[in-house]
Design a protein around this motif. Structure first.
Motif, PDB file in Angstrom:
ATOM      1  N   PHE A  71       0.842  -1.191   0.000  1.00 39.96           N
ATOM      2  CA  PHE A  71       0.000   0.000   0.000  1.00 39.96           C
ATOM      3  C   PHE A  71       0.881   1.245   0.000  1.00 39.96           C
ATOM      4  O   PHE A  71       2.075   1.193   0.298  1.00 39.96           O
ATOM      5  CB  PHE A  71      -0.905   0.020   1.243  1.00 39.96           C
ATOM      6  CG  PHE A  71      -0.166   0.278   2.530  1.00 39.96           C
ATOM      7  CD1 PHE A  71       0.029   1.574   3.000  1.00 39.96           C
ATOM      8  CD2 PHE A  71       0.347  -0.778   3.271  1.00 39.96           C
ATOM      9  CE1 PHE A  71       0.721   1.811   4.182  1.00 39.96           C
ATOM     10  CE2 PHE A  71       1.030  -0.545   4.454  1.00 39.96           C
ATOM     11  CZ  PHE A  71       1.221   0.742   4.915  1.00 39.96           C
ATOM     12  N   GLN A  72       0.261   2.368  -0.349  1.00 38.32           N
ATOM     13  CA  GLN A  72       0.896   3.674  -0.236  1.00 38.32           C
ATOM     14  C   GLN A  72      -0.153   4.656   0.231  1.00 38.32           C
ATOM     15  O   GLN A  72      -1.246   4.737  -0.348  1.00 38.32           O
ATOM     16  CB  GLN A  72       1.503   4.129  -1.569  1.00 38.32           C
ATOM     17  CG  GLN A  72       2.207   5.488  -1.450  1.00 38.32           C
ATOM     18  CD  GLN A  72       3.009   5.839  -2.694  1.00 38.32           C
ATOM     19  OE1 GLN A  72       3.054   5.081  -3.653  1.00 38.32           O
ATOM     20  NE2 GLN A  72       3.650   6.995  -2.675  1.00 38.32           N
ATOM     21  N   GLU A  73       0.161   5.395   1.284  1.00 40.90           N
ATOM     22  CA  GLU A  73      -0.780   6.372   1.822  1.00 40.90           C
ATOM     23  C   GLU A  73      -0.966   7.514   0.819  1.00 40.90           C
ATOM     24  O   GLU A  73      -0.010   7.958   0.165  1.00 40.90           O
ATOM     25  CB  GLU A  73      -0.263   6.939   3.147  1.00 40.90           C
ATOM     26  CG  GLU A  73      -0.134   5.910   4.262  1.00 40.90           C
ATOM     27  CD  GLU A  73      -1.479   5.509   4.835  1.00 40.90           C
ATOM     28  OE1 GLU A  73      -2.497   6.128   4.448  1.00 40.90           O
ATOM     29  OE2 GLU A  73      -1.522   4.586   5.652  1.00 40.90           O
ATOM     30  N   VAL A  74      -2.206   7.990   0.703  1.00 41.56           N
ATOM     31  CA  VAL A  74      -2.513   9.068  -0.235  1.00 41.56           C
ATOM     32  C   VAL A  74      -3.357  10.121   0.484  1.00 41.56           C
ATOM     33  O   VAL A  74      -4.379   9.790   1.095  1.00 41.56           O
ATOM     34  CB  VAL A  74      -3.266   8.542  -1.472  1.00 41.56           C
ATOM     35  CG1 VAL A  74      -3.624   9.697  -2.396  1.00 41.56           C
ATOM     36  CG2 VAL A  74      -2.432   7.505  -2.208  1.00 41.56           C
ATOM     37  N   ALA A  75      -2.924  11.353   0.413  1.00 44.43           N
ATOM     38  CA  ALA A  75      -3.668  12.471   1.003  1.00 44.43           C
ATOM     39  C   ALA A  75      -4.099  13.424  -0.101  1.00 44.43           C
ATOM     40  O   ALA A  75      -3.513  13.461  -1.185  1.00 44.43           O
ATOM     41  CB  ALA A  75      -2.801  13.206   2.027  1.00 44.43           C
ATOM     42  N   VAL A  82       2.294  12.447   4.473  1.00 42.93           N
ATOM     43  CA  VAL A  82       1.766  11.086   4.454  1.00 42.93           C
ATOM     44  C   VAL A  82       1.920  10.439   3.079  1.00 42.93           C
ATOM     45  O   VAL A  82       1.968   9.215   2.950  1.00 42.93           O
ATOM     46  CB  VAL A  82       0.284  11.080   4.895  1.00 42.93           C
ATOM     47  CG1 VAL A  82      -0.603  11.685   3.815  1.00 42.93           C
ATOM     48  CG2 VAL A  82      -0.171   9.668   5.230  1.00 42.93           C
ATOM     49  N   ASN A  83       2.020  11.252   2.031  1.00 40.76           N
ATOM     50  CA  ASN A  83       2.126  10.720   0.677  1.00 40.76           C
ATOM     51  C   ASN A  83       3.437   9.971   0.435  1.00 40.76           C
ATOM     52  O   ASN A  83       3.575   9.279  -0.577  1.00 40.76           O
ATOM     53  CB  ASN A  83       1.989  11.844  -0.358  1.00 40.76           C
ATOM     54  CG  ASN A  83       0.545  12.277  -0.528  1.00 40.76           C
ATOM     55  OD1 ASN A  83      -0.343  11.445  -0.594  1.00 40.76           O
ATOM     56  ND2 ASN A  83       0.312  13.578  -0.576  1.00 40.76           N
ATOM     57  N   VAL A  85       4.606   7.756   2.629  1.00 32.87           N
ATOM     58  CA  VAL A  85       4.582   6.555   3.468  1.00 32.87           C
ATOM     59  C   VAL A  85       4.017   5.379   2.672  1.00 32.87           C
ATOM     60  O   VAL A  85       2.942   5.483   2.075  1.00 32.87           O
ATOM     61  CB  VAL A  85       3.740   6.785   4.741  1.00 32.87           C
ATOM     62  CG1 VAL A  85       3.650   5.497   5.556  1.00 32.87           C
ATOM     63  CG2 VAL A  85       4.354   7.900   5.576  1.00 32.87           C
ATOM     64  N   SER A  86       4.736   4.286   2.657  1.00 34.08           N
ATOM     65  CA  SER A  86       4.290   3.073   1.960  1.00 34.08           C
ATOM     66  C   SER A  86       4.617   1.860   2.825  1.00 34.08           C
ATOM     67  O   SER A  86       5.398   1.939   3.779  1.00 34.08           O
ATOM     68  CB  SER A  86       4.970   2.951   0.596  1.00 34.08           C
ATOM     69  OG  SER A  86       6.383   2.858   0.736  1.00 34.08           O
ATOM     70  N   LEU A 126       7.247  -0.937   6.817  1.00 33.39           N
ATOM     71  CA  LEU A 126       6.693   0.408   6.705  1.00 33.39           C
ATOM     72  C   LEU A 126       7.834   1.363   6.383  1.00 33.39           C
ATOM     73  O   LEU A 126       8.859   1.364   7.078  1.00 33.39           O
ATOM     74  CB  LEU A 126       6.009   0.814   8.012  1.00 33.39           C
ATOM     75  CG  LEU A 126       5.271   2.154   8.025  1.00 33.39           C
ATOM     76  CD1 LEU A 126       4.093   2.135   7.065  1.00 33.39           C
ATOM     77  CD2 LEU A 126       4.802   2.484   9.441  1.00 33.39           C
ATOM     78  N   ASP A 128       9.069   5.415   5.278  1.00 33.69           N
ATOM     79  CA  ASP A 128       8.824   6.847   5.139  1.00 33.69           C
ATOM     80  C   ASP A 128       9.879   7.386   4.187  1.00 33.69           C
ATOM     81  O   ASP A 128      11.032   7.596   4.567  1.00 33.69           O
ATOM     82  CB  ASP A 128       8.921   7.525   6.501  1.00 33.69           C
ATOM     83  CG  ASP A 128       8.613   9.019   6.445  1.00 33.69           C
ATOM     84  OD1 ASP A 128       8.465   9.532   5.311  1.00 33.69           O
ATOM     85  OD2 ASP A 128       8.534   9.673   7.489  1.00 33.69           O
TER      86      ASP A 128
END
Length: 207
Positions: A71-75, A82-83, A85-86, A126, A128
């Motif tokens: 996954f990859q965080e998306v804002a 946060v973009n 962070v995967s 995780l 960053d």
């Protein structure tokens, strides 16, 4: 009349022998669709089985399950931290069934019973990207199921299912961190006990 009786007796023995040999596959491959099981929490819904019939009343059935996700965080704000962070997760499960077998009727149906045991290894990561930092978690688990099941053969294809009681032990998680960023992570250790149900499709290579 005596000769006819002897002939009928021999014919009966030959027929019984043929019936007992009607279903005698030695090895195959199968897919399990785990409906409910503590072990199903580890490697997901699908598991691969390799049935090895080592005798008329014993089956060795190795099991393998594998699952990977990412996954990859998306804002909404492209500049949000946060973009960057995967994460990813991998699970490998290896098990074996030690099963007694019975062949009622004409032998096209097999009933089996016994334990299934195995180990599973989980690795989560995780990252960053903005700070070149990462957190890796590893965890080892084991499970034991006592199952009762059956299958019916249609030529080389068999369809069956099993039910049983399963125990899952989740080991202590371990974390390894690198980079300047500080991550806060938590996971559970412990155990679960419950019933299980599985549908299986197997294909046998020979008889």
């Amino acid at each position: 009349m005596r000769a006819i009786g002897i002939a009928l007796g021999i014919l009966g023995v030959c027929r019984a022998t043929a019936d007992s040999q009607a279903y005698s596959p030695k090895a195959g491959v199968g897919m399990a669709f785990i409906i409910a099981s503590p072990a199903g929490q580890l490697a997901g819904f699908f598991n691969l089985f390799v049935p090895l019939n080592l005798g008329s009343h014993f089956r060795l059935e190795p099991q393998i399950g594998w699952r990977t996700t990412s996954f990859q965080e998306v804002a909404s704000d492209p500049a949000a931290p946060v973009n960057s962070v995967s994460g990813s997760s991998r699970v490998l499960l290896l098990g074996v069934g030690l099963l007694g077998t019975q062949q009622p009727g004409d032998g096209a149906t097999i009933l089996y019973y016994g334990p299934r045991i195995g180990l599973a290894w989980t690795r989560d990561n995780l990252t960053d990207g903005s700070s070149a930092s990462s957190l890796t978690e590893t965890q080892s688990d084991w499970y034991a199921n006592v199952v009762v099941g059956g299958e019916h053969l249609f030529s080389h294809l068999s369809i069956g299912g099993e039910v049983g009681l399963g125990y899952l032990h989740s080991g202590t998680p371990h974390w390894t961190q690198s980079g300047p960023a500080t991550f806060t992570a938590s996971d559970a250790k412990g155990h679960a006990l419950g019933t299980n149900a599985t549908a299986l499709v197997r294909w046998y290579f020979g008889r």
